[in-house]
Design a protein around this motif. Sequence first.
Motif, PDB file in Angstrom:
ATOM      1  N   LYS A 118      13.359   8.172 -25.673  1.00 31.69           N
ATOM      2  CA  LYS A 118      12.582   9.097 -25.807  1.00 31.69           C
ATOM      3  C   LYS A 118      11.411   8.285 -25.041  1.00 31.69           C
ATOM      4  O   LYS A 118      10.515   8.772 -24.503  1.00 31.69           O
ATOM      5  N   GLU A 119      10.737   7.783 -25.961  1.00 31.03           N
ATOM      6  CA  GLU A 119       9.495   7.187 -25.897  1.00 31.03           C
ATOM      7  C   GLU A 119       9.106   6.368 -24.379  1.00 31.03           C
ATOM      8  O   GLU A 119       8.029   6.814 -23.915  1.00 31.03           O
ATOM      9  N   HIS A 120       9.575   5.507 -23.900  1.00 33.54           N
ATOM     10  CA  HIS A 120       9.621   5.044 -22.890  1.00 33.54           C
ATOM     11  C   HIS A 120      11.126   4.965 -22.223  1.00 33.54           C
ATOM     12  O   HIS A 120      12.334   3.875 -21.914  1.00 33.54           O
ATOM     13  N   PRO A 121      10.881   6.490 -20.943  1.00 33.15           N
ATOM     14  CA  PRO A 121      12.783   5.980 -20.716  1.00 33.15           C
ATOM     15  C   PRO A 121      12.888   5.512 -19.567  1.00 33.15           C
ATOM     16  O   PRO A 121      13.559   5.320 -19.914  1.00 33.15           O
ATOM     17  N   HIS A 122      11.840   4.528 -19.012  1.00 32.84           N
ATOM     18  CA  HIS A 122      12.511   3.474 -17.906  1.00 32.84           C
ATOM     19  C   HIS A 122      13.067   2.640 -18.526  1.00 32.84           C
ATOM     20  O   HIS A 122      13.413   1.551 -18.293  1.00 32.84           O
ATOM     21  N   LEU A 143       1.006  -1.124  -0.121  1.00 33.95           N
ATOM     22  CA  LEU A 143       0.079  -0.100   0.345  1.00 33.95           C
ATOM     23  C   LEU A 143       0.959   1.532   0.023  1.00 33.95           C
ATOM     24  O   LEU A 143       0.719   2.302  -0.224  1.00 33.95           O
ATOM     25  N   LEU A 144       1.690   0.944   0.769  1.00 40.06           N
ATOM     26  CA  LEU A 144       2.629   2.477   0.726  1.00 40.06           C
ATOM     27  C   LEU A 144       3.567   2.729  -1.048  1.00 40.06           C
ATOM     28  O   LEU A 144       3.988   3.843  -0.553  1.00 40.06           O
ATOM     29  N   LEU A 145       3.657   1.732  -1.359  1.00 39.83           N
ATOM     30  CA  LEU A 145       4.921   1.686  -2.216  1.00 39.83           C
ATOM     31  C   LEU A 145       3.690   1.819  -3.509  1.00 39.83           C
ATOM     32  O   LEU A 145       4.278   2.899  -4.165  1.00 39.83           O
ATOM     33  N   GLY A 146       2.820   1.529  -3.087  1.00 41.35           N
ATOM     34  CA  GLY A 146       1.791   1.555  -4.336  1.00 41.35           C
ATOM     35  C   GLY A 146       1.025   0.234  -5.600  1.00 41.35           C
ATOM     36  O   GLY A 146       2.095  -0.704  -5.068  1.00 41.35           O
ATOM     37  N   PRO A 147       0.644   0.373  -6.671  1.00 45.38           N
ATOM     38  CA  PRO A 147       0.424  -1.117  -7.475  1.00 45.38           C
ATOM     39  C   PRO A 147       2.455  -1.223  -7.471  1.00 45.38           C
ATOM     40  O   PRO A 147       2.412  -1.216  -9.361  1.00 45.38           O
ATOM     41  N   GLY A 148       2.707  -2.012  -7.172  1.00 46.37           N
ATOM     42  CA  GLY A 148       4.513  -2.830  -7.517  1.00 46.37           C
ATOM     43  C   GLY A 148       4.908  -2.032  -8.774  1.00 46.37           C
ATOM     44  O   GLY A 148       5.658  -0.915  -8.635  1.00 46.37           O
ATOM     45  N   LEU A 149       5.533  -2.843  -9.884  1.00 45.23           N
ATOM     46  CA  LEU A 149       6.294  -2.317 -11.041  1.00 45.23           C
ATOM     47  C   LEU A 149       5.963  -0.856 -11.654  1.00 45.23           C
ATOM     48  O   LEU A 149       7.002  -0.274 -12.160  1.00 45.23           O
ATOM     49  N   PRO A 150       4.177  -0.275 -12.257  1.00 41.95           N
ATOM     50  CA  PRO A 150       4.095   0.244 -12.937  1.00 41.95           C
ATOM     51  C   PRO A 150       4.554   1.770 -11.766  1.00 41.95           C
ATOM     52  O   PRO A 150       5.688   2.274 -12.264  1.00 41.95           O
ATOM     53  N   CYS A 151       4.654   0.834 -10.394  1.00 34.87           N
ATOM     54  CA  CYS A 151       4.867   2.482  -9.944  1.00 34.87           C
ATOM     55  C   CYS A 151       6.072   2.654  -9.644  1.00 34.87           C
ATOM     56  O   CYS A 151       6.745   3.551 -10.269  1.00 34.87           O
ATOM     57  N   LYS A 152       7.100   1.447  -9.771  1.00 38.14           N
ATOM     58  CA  LYS A 152       8.713   1.541 -10.073  1.00 38.14           C
ATOM     59  C   LYS A 152       8.841   2.030 -11.391  1.00 38.14           C
ATOM     60  O   LYS A 152      10.405   2.423 -11.892  1.00 38.14           O
ATOM     61  N   GLU A 153       8.144   1.658 -12.387  1.00 37.40           N
ATOM     62  CA  GLU A 153       8.893   2.312 -13.572  1.00 37.40           C
ATOM     63  C   GLU A 153       8.621   4.217 -14.033  1.00 37.40           C
ATOM     64  O   GLU A 153       9.690   4.067 -14.663  1.00 37.40           O
ATOM     65  N   GLN A 154       7.444   4.030 -13.242  1.00 39.93           N
ATOM     66  CA  GLN A 154       7.480   5.601 -13.276  1.00 39.93           C
ATOM     67  C   GLN A 154       8.763   6.193 -12.598  1.00 39.93           C
ATOM     68  O   GLN A 154       8.906   7.342 -13.265  1.00 39.93           O
ATOM     69  N   MET A 155       8.946   5.851 -11.418  1.00 36.34           N
ATOM     70  CA  MET A 155       9.881   6.108 -10.566  1.00 36.34           C
ATOM     71  C   MET A 155      11.330   5.883 -11.458  1.00 36.34           C
ATOM     72  O   MET A 155      12.489   7.163 -10.896  1.00 36.34           O
ATOM     73  N   ILE A 179      15.345   8.720 -14.510  1.00 35.13           N
ATOM     74  CA  ILE A 179      16.018   8.975 -15.953  1.00 35.13           C
ATOM     75  C   ILE A 179      16.413  10.415 -16.272  1.00 35.13           C
ATOM     76  O   ILE A 179      17.447  10.922 -16.874  1.00 35.13           O
ATOM     77  N   ASN A 180      15.002  10.943 -16.826  1.00 31.62           N
ATOM     78  CA  ASN A 180      14.940  12.132 -17.124  1.00 31.62           C
ATOM     79  C   ASN A 180      15.379  13.350 -16.029  1.00 31.62           C
ATOM     80  O   ASN A 180      15.900  13.777 -16.429  1.00 31.62           O
ATOM     81  N   GLU A 181      16.072  13.034 -14.829  1.00 31.63           N
ATOM     82  CA  GLU A 181      16.703  13.737 -13.823  1.00 31.63           C
ATOM     83  C   GLU A 181      18.034  13.645 -14.626  1.00 31.63           C
ATOM     84  O   GLU A 181      19.038  14.724 -14.386  1.00 31.63           O
TER      85      GLU A 181
END
Length: 522
Positions: free
Chosen positions: A183-187, A102-114, A119-121
């Motif tokens: 560019k399309e999928h930075p993760h 719950l704390l981390l959010g829904p597993g992999l998609p959250c991790k991909e966003q992080m 990468i963007n930074e």
Amino acid sequence: MGVQHGSKRTQLISDGSVVYAEALWDHVTMDDQELGFKAGDVIEVVDATNKEWWWGRIMDSEGWFPASFVRLRVNQDEPMEENLAHLEEVQSGEEGRAGLGLLLGPGLPCKEQMRTNVINEIMSTERDYIKHLKDICEGYIKQCRKRTDMFNEEQLRTIFGNIEEIYRFQRKFLKGLEKKFNKEHPHLSEIGCCFLEHQTDFQIYSEYCNNHPNACVQLSKLMKVNKYVFFFEACRLLQKMIDISLDGFLLTPVQKICKYPLQLAELLKYTNPQHRDYKDVEAALNAMKNVARLINERKRRLENIDKIAQWQSSIEDWEGEDVLSRSSELIFSGELTKLSQPQAKSQQRMFFLFDHQMVYCKKDLLRRDMLYYKGRMDMDYMEVIDVEDGKEKDFNVNVKNALKLRSLTGDKVHLLCAKKPEQKQRWLRAFADERRQVQHDRETGFSLTEVQKKQAMLNACKSHPAGKPKAVTRPYYDFLLRQKHPSLPTALPQQQVFMLAEPKRKASTFWHNIGRLAPFKK
């Protein structure tokens, strides 16, 4: 301070968000109005209205700290490390794991966003940094070179160090990153290999970081003269550069090399072990930590050269070139009995083993703290031979606790005898250490510049007699105090370390040894 701070800090704090920053360097303070922290610590930024000093909180402590000592965290919404660690410790069974989910959010998609955020930074800070370097090289250095009436090449080398070399390298490095950036999928970007490919190139930062305090001293002298103040401001306006003074711009490479391990550590955290980039990012993180470690090692070596220069200036009847012309580290020192061919006369001498050479001196008969130069040996052309107790055939004498130094280029042989067997063993280890040090320096490309050698000898000539305290000036952090503020700290930050989340290096035992073993240090 980077552009990143300026834009993000006000936006985040003004909308009521909790803003976290990570410490680039240790901030050691004895002022209770200041916040002390270690490299890698996470700080909650409470007030960032002042450009130079921010107010922050760690656990129950609050206080001012220099903004240039931190970087804002990329994923501001991520939970605090301590909370995660605590949760992992206490979790038991499914209940605990569900809570963590719950704390981390829904597993992999959250991790991909992080991972996308990190990468963007990395990409945006890299582009900003190239712009900074271009502005320094084209906006300042180019203009300074036109004004031969105001600057000579040596002055420019002191102020700007090897920043043009850094600029050339970083452009090449950014090209490599751009190729690997998706560019399309930075993760999905695989940028770890770029850092690995250039890990030895990053060592050029060592020279820059070591020179940076000298740059600040030189710059603060010039800034006392109005024409230089106006000239540098004209350069900034002509190049349309952001409102940071030149010394602030010159700090960016020092900050940059400290940021890389923090960025890579964050990237690794959000990279799944199955990701094709995982192994490279892991190796890149270690490589960049090693670069930081190497920079620290060189910093320590440069601090030592002043001591070596002072040591040499205390020796009577010095002959030949300065120790610093070939050496930069004292490996070991102590008293030995020396016999040399052809006369094989026994002499008590003090020996000082540096990288590449060993110097020996004679003690004054009455003033035991005074030493007279007697000679030196070139360790690059010496073979060290362990000698058994008993009759020594070359010298035809009975010996105990002895070793021989034989010249590889001639027939010169020196026989050295220690008082005790453990002293002889310590010397044998020291000779092995000296060869290792020379090899390590060769591999890492460590060498002193003529300017550094000259400056150290100059400092030694000017230095005060032993026992008298020296006045300490610290223009290095003057720029942090440009903007006066009634409640801002009046003291300068106590210390700054080019080191990341590593234990502090203990003071070198070599200088402790020389203090203990060499009588002139009494």
